[in-house]
Design a protein around this motif. Structure first.
Motif, PDB file in Angstrom:
ATOM      1  N   ILE A   1       0.871  -1.237   0.128  1.00  0.00           N
ATOM      2  CA  ILE A   1       0.091   0.078  -0.013  1.00  0.00           C
ATOM      3  C   ILE A   1       0.765   1.370  -0.080  1.00  0.00           C
ATOM      4  O   ILE A   1       0.616   2.235  -0.511  1.00  0.00           O
TER       5      ILE A   1
ATOM      6  N   ILE B   1      -6.414   1.176  -4.753  1.00  0.00           N
ATOM      7  CA  ILE B   1      -6.410   1.485  -3.228  1.00  0.00           C
ATOM      8  C   ILE B   1      -7.945   1.662  -2.584  1.00  0.00           C
ATOM      9  O   ILE B   1      -8.299   0.996  -1.546  1.00  0.00           O
TER      10      ILE B   1
ATOM     11  N   ASN C   1      -9.520  -1.035   0.037  1.00  0.00           N
ATOM     12  CA  ASN C   1     -10.491  -0.547   1.107  1.00  0.00           C
ATOM     13  C   ASN C   1     -11.718  -1.251   1.326  1.00  0.00           C
ATOM     14  O   ASN C   1     -11.982  -1.847   2.576  1.00  0.00           O
TER      15      ASN C   1
ATOM     16  N   ASN D   1      -7.538  -3.085   8.908  1.00  0.00           N
ATOM     17  CA  ASN D   1      -7.842  -2.371   7.605  1.00  0.00           C
ATOM     18  C   ASN D   1      -6.553  -1.766   7.443  1.00  0.00           C
ATOM     19  O   ASN D   1      -6.051  -0.739   7.970  1.00  0.00           O
TER      20      ASN D   1
ATOM     21  N   ILE E   1      -5.482  -0.323   4.632  1.00  0.00           N
ATOM     22  CA  ILE E   1      -5.515   0.867   3.999  1.00  0.00           C
ATOM     23  C   ILE E   1      -5.362   2.206   5.373  1.00  0.00           C
ATOM     24  O   ILE E   1      -4.540   3.183   5.096  1.00  0.00           O
TER      25      ILE E   1
ATOM     26  N   LEU F   1     -14.385   5.072   2.004  1.00  0.00           N
ATOM     27  CA  LEU F   1     -13.101   5.539   2.240  1.00  0.00           C
ATOM     28  C   LEU F   1     -13.232   6.680   3.052  1.00  0.00           C
ATOM     29  O   LEU F   1     -12.790   6.760   4.175  1.00  0.00           O
TER      30      LEU F   1
END
Length: 452
Positions: free
Chosen positions: A178, A204, A208, A228, A230, A267
């Motif tokens: 990431i 990305i 997520n 998570n 991300i 997100l």
């Protein structure tokens, strides 16, 4: 393609004419013949891609020439499976892979069934997607140039859009990977060609989504919540992801794909409800984001899909106004209030959606009442006689000696935590994601929809 034949083309027209001959010169009545024709066609593309396939337009042209052919139309699933097992998953030749991946990408975008076939063909009996791992490794180790990397990013994104990854697959999406994707975004901030930048951004976003679905499944199965990655990486890059944050808003501003919009909003929701990320965006960027949200709330139509998207915008607006710098920096307070009131005011030509009504009421309580210290007007329709129009045409509650009745939806809604609900098409079930920070005071059994 017969290796004993030496091909020479004077110009692109001769090359395209030969491609047409390959697709038309043989009667194709078995999958074996279809695979042979496919191999001949692809070999021509591989051998002459540096001469005649130098732009994305040229690549798309030859890919759709094949996709539209009778050979592919009749045997497309057999052809796709053959390409996955004999070339995509086994080859390490970059020239060959650039052509094969491009065909898989264009075919999968054209037909979601094909993309699902790509995923299913590359999944082992243990549930691990070896093709996905291969793609991630090729991205991570930068085995090709910019053009090849862009194809990798786009193909991986399309695969992750149609399938829920296993825990083993998610293990390949490491913090280092990431970080690498975010570095691509930041390094391309001044590049005129945005395709690589935004391809990394979309990957990305879909990663997520995969982590959110995994967390939801763990919650249903009673397993320990998975982290998570991300959000973990974004916390570590707070203040150093300026291009990513700006591009996220820019993508939302111009997105015409409801699926991409939903991925961005999810997100954003997590960022605004995760402690340590409240100030991920600069204040000026938050003001721009408010303008975008207000525009979408007003412009979205009355269709069910539009209503689901509108409700997701409202879910994002609430924590953005309450948790971020906007809590202390007034921005268009009266304008936001007017739009929210208008959304749930009764109209003869359109009923108020009850889910939208609850979400607006929650913002009124969490933000307008608690943050702005303003009275919450009962604008839902039961108490219109108890509303007076104040400065700037803002609806406010009249004197305290005339409070709304106890049955007013504004004051009678029970308290519970907000949630965003994901519809996972591959899993064919709906699962809920709890809000990391309880902001809500309303009962929210509503469902946000992910376009798969």
């Amino acid at each position: 393609m017969d290796d004993s034949i030496v091909y020479h083309f004077d110009d692109a027209s001769d090359f395209y004419a030969e491609l047409d001959d390959v697709l038309q010169q043989r009667t194709c009545d078995t999958s074996e013949i279809a695979n042979e024709i496919t191999q001949t066609y692809l070999n021509l593309l591989i051998n002459f891609q540096n001469d005649f396939l130098n732009t994305l337009v040229e690549v798309s042209y030859v890919m759709y020439k094949f996709i539209d052919s009778p050979v592919y139309t009749r045997y497309h699933l057999s052809i796709i499976r053959h390409l996955i097992t004999t070339r995509a998953m086994t080859s390490s030749d970059l020239g060959e892979l650039a052509v094969v991946y491009s065909l898989l990408l264009h075919a999968g975008r054209e037909d979601q069934t094909v993309m699902k076939t790509i995923v299913q063909t590359s999944v082992s009996t243990q549930g691990a997607n070896h093709f996905l791992k291969k793609l991630c490794d090729e991205i991570r180790y930068c085995v090709g140039g910019t053009r090849f990397t862009t194809i990798l990013l786009m193909l991986t994104f399309e695969m992750c859009k149609v399938a829920r990854l296993s825990k083993q697959d998610l293990g390949h999406i490491s913090p280092a990977f990431i970080h690498y994707l975010l570095d691509i975004v930041e390094s391309m901030s001044t590049d005129i060609d945005e395709l690589l930048n935004y391809s990394a951004m979309r990957l990305i976003l879909v990663f997520n989504e995969q982590f959110m679905m995994q967390r939801a499944m763990n919650s249903i199965d009673g397993e320990q919540e998975s982290q998570n990655q991300i959000l973990r990486v974004l916390k570590s890059k707070l203040g150093s992801s300026k291009t990513f944050s700006e591009n996220l808003i820019f993508m939302l501003n111009r997105a015409d794909d409801a699926c991409v919009q939903m991925l961005i909003l999810k997100l954003l929701y997590l960022i605004f409800t995760t402690e340590g990320l409240y100030e991920f965006f600069y204040t000026n960027d938050l003001c721009v984001l408010v303008d975008i949200v207000l525009r979408e709330l007003c412009d979205l139509g009355d269709e069910s899909d539009a209503e689901a998207l509108r409700q997701t915008y409202l879910r994002v607006l609430n924590p953005m106004l309450v948790n971020t710098q906007l809590h202390y920096t007034p921005y268009k307070h009266q304008h936001i209030h007017r739009i929210l009131c208008a959304m749930i005011a009764p109209r003869a030509y359109r009923p108020v959606n009850p889910t939208t009504q609850r979400l607006v009421q929650r913002i009124m309580e969490d933000w307008w009442a608690d943050v702005c210290n303003e009275h919450v007007a009962p604008v839902v329709g039961l108490h219109l006689d108890k509303i007076q129009i104040g400065p700037d045409n803002v609806a406010v509650a009249i004197a305290a000696d005339s409070p709304p009745k106890a049955s007013s939806p504004i004051v009678s809604t029970p308290k519970s935590a907000d949630s965003i609900t994901i519809l996972s098409e591959p899993a064919s079930q709906t699962t809920a994601i709890s809000n990391p920070k309880s902001l809500s005071k309303g009962d929210d059994a509503d469902r946000g929809v992910l376009c798969a």
